[in-house]
Scaffold this motif. Structure first.
Motif, PDB file in Angstrom:
ATOM      1  N   LEU A  56      47.744  -9.398  13.835  1.00  0.00           N
ATOM      2  CA  LEU A  56      48.956  -8.971  13.141  1.00  0.00           C
ATOM      3  C   LEU A  56      48.625  -8.760  11.668  1.00  0.00           C
ATOM      4  CD1 LEU A  56      51.518 -11.502  14.671  1.00  0.00           C
ATOM      5  CD2 LEU A  56      51.070  -9.162  15.404  1.00  0.00           C
ATOM      6  N   ILE A  57      48.935  -7.586  11.165  1.00  0.00           N
ATOM      7  CA  ILE A  57      48.672  -7.271   9.764  1.00  0.00           C
ATOM      8  C   ILE A  57      49.999  -7.148   9.027  1.00  0.00           C
ATOM      9  CG2 ILE A  57      47.640  -5.620   8.169  1.00  0.00           C
ATOM     10  CD1 ILE A  57      45.671  -4.838  10.328  1.00  0.00           C
ATOM     11  N   THR A  58      50.085  -7.787   7.878  1.00  0.00           N
ATOM     12  CA  THR A  58      51.292  -7.672   7.065  1.00  0.00           C
ATOM     13  C   THR A  58      51.204  -6.414   6.213  1.00  0.00           C
ATOM     14  OG1 THR A  58      51.504 -10.089   6.973  1.00  0.00           O
ATOM     15  CG2 THR A  58      52.779  -8.800   5.383  1.00  0.00           C
ATOM     16  N   SER A  59      52.019  -5.423   6.548  1.00  0.00           N
ATOM     17  CA  SER A  59      52.132  -4.217   5.738  1.00  0.00           C
ATOM     18  C   SER A  59      53.362  -4.372   4.851  1.00  0.00           C
ATOM     19  CB  SER A  59      52.210  -2.966   6.626  1.00  0.00           C
ATOM     20  OG  SER A  59      52.288  -1.796   5.843  1.00  0.00           O
ATOM     21  N   SER A  60      54.193  -3.356   4.747  1.00  0.00           N
ATOM     22  CA  SER A  60      55.376  -3.380   3.890  1.00  0.00           C
ATOM     23  C   SER A  60      56.167  -2.120   4.150  1.00  0.00           C
ATOM     24  CB  SER A  60      54.948  -3.424   2.416  1.00  0.00           C
ATOM     25  OG  SER A  60      56.039  -3.163   1.544  1.00  0.00           O
ATOM     26  N   ASN A  61      57.461  -2.131   3.821  1.00  0.00           N
ATOM     27  CA  ASN A  61      58.152  -0.849   3.911  1.00  0.00           C
ATOM     28  C   ASN A  61      57.647   0.122   2.849  1.00  0.00           C
ATOM     29  OD1 ASN A  61      59.539  -1.716   1.601  1.00  0.00           O
ATOM     30  ND2 ASN A  61      61.514  -1.901   2.617  1.00  0.00           N
ATOM     31  N   ALA A  62      56.895  -0.400   1.862  1.00  0.00           N
ATOM     32  CA  ALA A  62      56.189   0.469   0.911  1.00  0.00           C
ATOM     33  C   ALA A  62      55.042   1.206   1.596  1.00  0.00           C
ATOM     34  CB  ALA A  62      55.659  -0.348  -0.259  1.00  0.00           C
ATOM     35  N   GLY A  63      54.630   0.716   2.752  1.00  0.00           N
ATOM     36  CA  GLY A  63      53.592   1.377   3.543  1.00  0.00           C
ATOM     37  C   GLY A  63      54.171   2.368   4.536  1.00  0.00           C
ATOM     38  N   ILE A  64      55.476   2.532   4.519  1.00  0.00           N
ATOM     39  CA  ILE A  64      56.151   3.519   5.366  1.00  0.00           C
ATOM     40  C   ILE A  64      56.800   4.598   4.499  1.00  0.00           C
ATOM     41  CG2 ILE A  64      57.983   3.870   7.080  1.00  0.00           C
ATOM     42  CD1 ILE A  64      57.661   0.917   7.856  1.00  0.00           C
ATOM     43  N   ASN A  65      57.339   4.178   3.354  1.00  0.00           N
ATOM     44  CA  ASN A  65      58.148   5.071   2.531  1.00  0.00           C
ATOM     45  C   ASN A  65      57.523   5.463   1.204  1.00  0.00           C
ATOM     46  OD1 ASN A  65      60.570   4.959   4.257  1.00  0.00           O
ATOM     47  ND2 ASN A  65      60.647   2.818   3.657  1.00  0.00           N
ATOM     48  N   GLY A  66      56.500   4.754   0.754  1.00  0.00           N
ATOM     49  CA  GLY A  66      56.043   4.921  -0.617  1.00  0.00           C
ATOM     50  C   GLY A  66      56.854   4.029  -1.538  1.00  0.00           C
ATOM     51  N   PHE A  67      56.406   3.900  -2.800  1.00  0.00           N
ATOM     52  CA  PHE A  67      57.056   2.973  -3.722  1.00  0.00           C
ATOM     53  C   PHE A  67      56.720   3.406  -5.145  1.00  0.00           C
ATOM     54  CE2 PHE A  67      58.188  -1.842  -3.791  1.00  0.00           C
ATOM     55  CZ  PHE A  67      59.033  -1.650  -4.874  1.00  0.00           C
ATOM     56  N   PRO A  68      57.623   4.123  -5.823  1.00  0.00           N
ATOM     57  CA  PRO A  68      57.365   4.550  -7.199  1.00  0.00           C
ATOM     58  C   PRO A  68      57.019   3.366  -8.105  1.00  0.00           C
ATOM     59  CG  PRO A  68      59.292   5.658  -6.329  1.00  0.00           C
ATOM     60  CD  PRO A  68      58.916   4.622  -5.320  1.00  0.00           C
ATOM     61  N   ASN A  69      56.080   3.577  -8.996  1.00  0.00           N
ATOM     62  CA  ASN A  69      55.569   2.565  -9.932  1.00  0.00           C
ATOM     63  C   ASN A  69      54.702   1.505  -9.253  1.00  0.00           C
ATOM     64  OD1 ASN A  69      56.904   3.267 -12.613  1.00  0.00           O
ATOM     65  ND2 ASN A  69      58.688   3.131 -11.269  1.00  0.00           N
ATOM     66  N   ARG A  70      54.390   1.702  -7.975  1.00  0.00           N
ATOM     67  CA  ARG A  70      53.567   0.713  -7.252  1.00  0.00           C
ATOM     68  C   ARG A  70      52.505   1.438  -6.426  1.00  0.00           C
ATOM     69  NH1 ARG A  70      56.185  -3.871  -5.776  1.00  0.00           N
ATOM     70  NH2 ARG A  70      54.131  -4.657  -5.191  1.00  0.00           N
ATOM     71  N   SER A  71      51.846   2.439  -7.002  1.00  0.00           N
ATOM     72  CA  SER A  71      50.903   3.251  -6.210  1.00  0.00           C
ATOM     73  C   SER A  71      49.763   2.446  -5.596  1.00  0.00           C
ATOM     74  CB  SER A  71      50.353   4.413  -7.042  1.00  0.00           C
ATOM     75  OG  SER A  71      49.729   3.959  -8.222  1.00  0.00           O
TER      76      SER A  71
END
Length: 253
Positions: A128-143
């Motif tokens: 099991l790998i912990t990703s993020s919804n930033a790994g589905i949608n992108g995240f401005p200011n957090r490239s």
């Protein structure tokens, strides 16, 4: 027989919640973390090792200990990660980008690399790998963070393909905003970058979620225990979001 479970980044936050949830389920627990003080607060019944999940020598030592103590591994939660910098892409320093990717992506790679031979030998296992919804949608200011969390999904899907014939499953959990010190720090840095208040940033995040709520570390832990269970025996290669449904990943504040 009780499951043998490794959680990287298991000294606090999501990782510790996972460890506690698996322990309640009767599992034997091994946690790693860079924070020695956090590990000292974990139960003495858990195996523990201090170190950097992106360091190959550390991870090799972890799995050597697992081999000696348990002679195998049933579940690996590649959870270690850091938030990385909060800045526009042109303001991110290359070394900060590399460090964020190293911990979030290379740490997951190393966990899978050393777990795979053990799991193949026993023809079973769950990664099991912990990703993020930033790994589905992108995240401005957090490239850096978003890049790493997208990349671990590609890693997970490849693991599911390579290891599936050996009875090994791989999935990723994509948390939304998880209550705790890390998201508080992210919010504070974003508020400073945007010239607004942390309260305004938090309200914007919540407004971008269908259920208008942050999630808890326990919510993530509950999903991890399910994905490692026989109830999910044919769930592999999937990204499971635990985020209350993100509608707008970039709410304007």
């Amino acid at each position: 027989m009780s499951k043998r479970v490794l959680i990287t980044g298991g000294g606090s936050g999501i990782g510790k919640a996972m460890a506690q949830a698996f322990a309640v389920d009767g599992a034997r627990i091994f946690v790693t973390d860079m924070d020695e003080a956090a590990l000292a607060q974990c139960p003495n019944s858990w195996l523990k090792m201090t170190g950097d999940a992106s360091d190959p020598e550390h991870m090799r030592a972890v799995f050597a200990c697992i081999s000696d103590e348990w002679d195998g591994i049933d579940v690996v939660c590649a959870n270690a990660g850091i938030a990385g910098p909060t800045a526009l892409v042109e303001d991110v320093e290359p070394e900060d980008f590399r460090r964020c990717v190293a911990v979030n992506l290379e740490g997951a790679f190393l966990a899978a690399k050393y777990a795979a031979p053990m799991m193949k030998a026993q023809k079973s296992g769950v990664i099991l790998i912990t990703s993020s919804n930033a790994g589905i949608n992108g995240f401005p200011n957090r490239s850096p963070y978003s890049s790493a969390k997208w990349a671990v999904i590609g890693l997970m899907k490849t693991l599911a393909m390579e290891l599936g014939p050996y009875g090994i499953r791989a999935n990723a959990i994509a948390p939304g905003c998880v209550e705790g010190p890390r998201i508080d720090g992210v919010i504070a840095r974003e508020a400073k970058a945007k010239g607004t208040t942390p309260e305004a940033i938090r309200a914007g995040y919540e407004a971008g979620v269908s259920m208008r709520s942050f999630v808890s570390a326990q919510d993530i832990a509950n999903m991890a225990v399910f994905l490692a269970s026989d109830g999910a025996r044919l769930v592999s290669g999937q990204v499971i979001a635990v985020d209350g449904h993100t509608e707008n990943p970039d709410p304007k504040v």
